[in-house]
Design a protein around this motif. Sequence first.
Motif, PDB file in Angstrom:
ATOM      1  N   TYR A  61     -11.347  -4.115  49.472  1.00 23.45           N
ATOM      2  CA  TYR A  61     -11.577  -4.394  48.055  1.00 23.45           C
ATOM      3  C   TYR A  61     -11.739  -3.086  47.281  1.00 23.45           C
ATOM      4  CZ  TYR A  61     -13.394  -6.667  43.883  1.00 23.45           C
ATOM      5  OH  TYR A  61     -13.572  -7.110  42.598  1.00 23.45           O
ATOM      6  N   ARG A  62     -12.468  -2.146  47.848  1.00 25.84           N
ATOM      7  CA  ARG A  62     -12.674  -0.847  47.209  1.00 25.84           C
ATOM      8  C   ARG A  62     -11.336  -0.128  47.017  1.00 25.84           C
ATOM      9  NH1 ARG A  62     -15.820   1.591  50.884  1.00 25.84           N
ATOM     10  NH2 ARG A  62     -17.544   0.252  50.298  1.00 25.84           N
ATOM     11  N   GLU A  63     -10.491  -0.175  48.031  1.00 20.34           N
ATOM     12  CA  GLU A  63      -9.169   0.449  47.917  1.00 20.34           C
ATOM     13  C   GLU A  63      -8.338  -0.240  46.840  1.00 20.34           C
ATOM     14  OE1 GLU A  63      -5.724   2.908  48.945  1.00 20.34           O
ATOM     15  OE2 GLU A  63      -7.882   3.127  48.704  1.00 20.34           O
ATOM     16  N   ALA A  64      -8.410  -1.554  46.765  1.00 25.81           N
ATOM     17  CA  ALA A  64      -7.685  -2.286  45.719  1.00 25.81           C
ATOM     18  C   ALA A  64      -8.138  -1.827  44.342  1.00 25.81           C
ATOM     19  CB  ALA A  64      -7.898  -3.790  45.875  1.00 25.81           C
ATOM     20  N   ASN A  65      -9.440  -1.671  44.174  1.00 26.73           N
ATOM     21  CA  ASN A  65      -9.988  -1.239  42.895  1.00 26.73           C
ATOM     22  C   ASN A  65      -9.541   0.182  42.549  1.00 26.73           C
ATOM     23  OD1 ASN A  65     -11.557  -1.935  40.620  1.00 26.73           O
ATOM     24  ND2 ASN A  65     -13.211  -0.646  41.391  1.00 26.73           N
TER      25      ASN A  65
END
Length: 118
Positions: free
Chosen positions: A96-100
Amino acid sequence: MTKQEMMHRTRQFAIENAKLVLSVPLNVVNKNYCGQLARSASSTGANYRAACRAKSTPDFINKLKIVEEELDESMFFLELLVELNPDLKEKITPIYREANELLSIIVSSINTSRANKS
């Protein structure tokens, strides 16, 4: 960040999501959410590659807007999966952090491209 680095990151994003999908317990809800996540995450990388081959600045911006939408959709399904599978939170959080982060880069690229177009 170079075009090649972003291509690598979006490809890796698709792979990490695919690995996550393979680890999620099978039930009717997870199956549907995982299918959507797999499609949107892989579409992120595919559409970024297409943006790199854009014929013009407007074409580039349009293709990046698709990447933006696919990343946002991926984040939505990651949120749903963690809500329904709290035991997977530790696995989902870095994805999720990478997506953000990718989303921030893409939005910044869109804004820069629009500013340079004027």
